[in-house]
Write a protein that holds these residues in place. Sequence first.
Motif, PDB file in Angstrom:
ATOM      1  N   LEU A   1      59.955  -4.834  -7.340  1.00  0.00           N
ATOM      2  CA  LEU A   1      58.566  -3.327  -6.635  1.00  0.00           C
ATOM      3  C   LEU A   1      60.069  -1.513  -6.461  1.00  0.00           C
ATOM      4  O   LEU A   1      61.372  -1.562  -6.138  1.00  0.00           O
ATOM      5  CB  LEU A   1      59.047  -4.019  -4.832  1.00  0.00           C
ATOM      6  N   ASN A   2      60.029  -0.735  -6.124  1.00  0.00           N
ATOM      7  CA  ASN A   2      60.716   0.598  -6.474  1.00  0.00           C
ATOM      8  C   ASN A   2      60.734   0.597  -5.351  1.00  0.00           C
ATOM      9  O   ASN A   2      60.058   1.418  -4.128  1.00  0.00           O
ATOM     10  CB  ASN A   2      59.240   1.173  -7.738  1.00  0.00           C
TER      11      ASN A   2
ATOM     12  N   ARG B   1      65.527   2.258   0.887  1.00  0.00           N
ATOM     13  CA  ARG B   1      66.120   2.305   1.247  1.00  0.00           C
ATOM     14  C   ARG B   1      66.651   3.495   0.304  1.00  0.00           C
ATOM     15  O   ARG B   1      68.277   3.232   1.154  1.00  0.00           O
ATOM     16  CB  ARG B   1      66.819   0.505   0.956  1.00  0.00           C
ATOM     17  N   SER B   2      67.317   3.455  -1.440  1.00  0.00           N
ATOM     18  CA  SER B   2      67.962   3.608  -1.628  1.00  0.00           C
ATOM     19  C   SER B   2      67.508   5.242  -0.938  1.00  0.00           C
ATOM     20  O   SER B   2      68.958   6.094  -1.016  1.00  0.00           O
ATOM     21  CB  SER B   2      67.697   3.655  -2.526  1.00  0.00           C
TER      22      SER B   2
ATOM     23  N   ARG C   1      70.683   7.785  -0.604  1.00  0.00           N
ATOM     24  CA  ARG C   1      71.634   8.788  -0.932  1.00  0.00           C
ATOM     25  C   ARG C   1      71.382  10.079  -0.421  1.00  0.00           C
ATOM     26  O   ARG C   1      72.203  11.238   0.023  1.00  0.00           O
ATOM     27  CB  ARG C   1      70.467   9.305  -2.106  1.00  0.00           C
ATOM     28  N   GLU C   2      70.053  10.105   0.506  1.00  0.00           N
ATOM     29  CA  GLU C   2      70.268  11.396   1.458  1.00  0.00           C
ATOM     30  C   GLU C   2      71.040  11.383   2.499  1.00  0.00           C
ATOM     31  O   GLU C   2      71.687  12.735   2.440  1.00  0.00           O
ATOM     32  CB  GLU C   2      68.819  11.333   1.805  1.00  0.00           C
TER      33      GLU C   2
END
Length: 172
Positions: free
Chosen positions: A117-118, A123-124, A128-129
């Motif tokens: 699942l991408n 969460r990623s 990053r934000e």
Amino acid sequence: MATFLRRTCRLHQQMSGARRYIQRHSLRFVSTSDKKESNLSIPFTPEDIADETKRKELHKRLEEHFKDEDLNSPKNRIPYGYEENVPEVDKFNYHTVWWFWFVIPVIVGIAIFNFSLNDYGLRSWSEREARLVMEEREKKGLPYVAKNYIDPSKIELPSEEDIEAWDVKIKI
């Protein structure tokens, strides 16, 4: 997944019931080979069924063979089909095949699905934000979170009397 497992368990129970029914009420199998006859079967031919006297004799042999309804008796055992004459090996092979052809592929399949699942739950993206915002605020010399992030005039706090009326216990 739960529905699939329920159906599989139900099918297994139905097959077990069918196995017990066959074990009690029908013939084992017809041997067409020249091998030595095992104690698990009563061989017969279509001619035996067609002839009345042979059919009565066969019926007597079958009644004698199946009069013992003990499911744990070796002659009443229906093998899984891997090793007919050694029950322990037969059961072990059955469970081994079940494990390697069903359980492991299901677990591996679920793991592959979950890990493929991408960015599940973004969460990623949120990490990053947050890092970008922190770098931007560091460059400007600002703290990570502003002291007045929410305008204090918009916050309504309870009065001192209301706070004293509450029974608050803090355990440390």
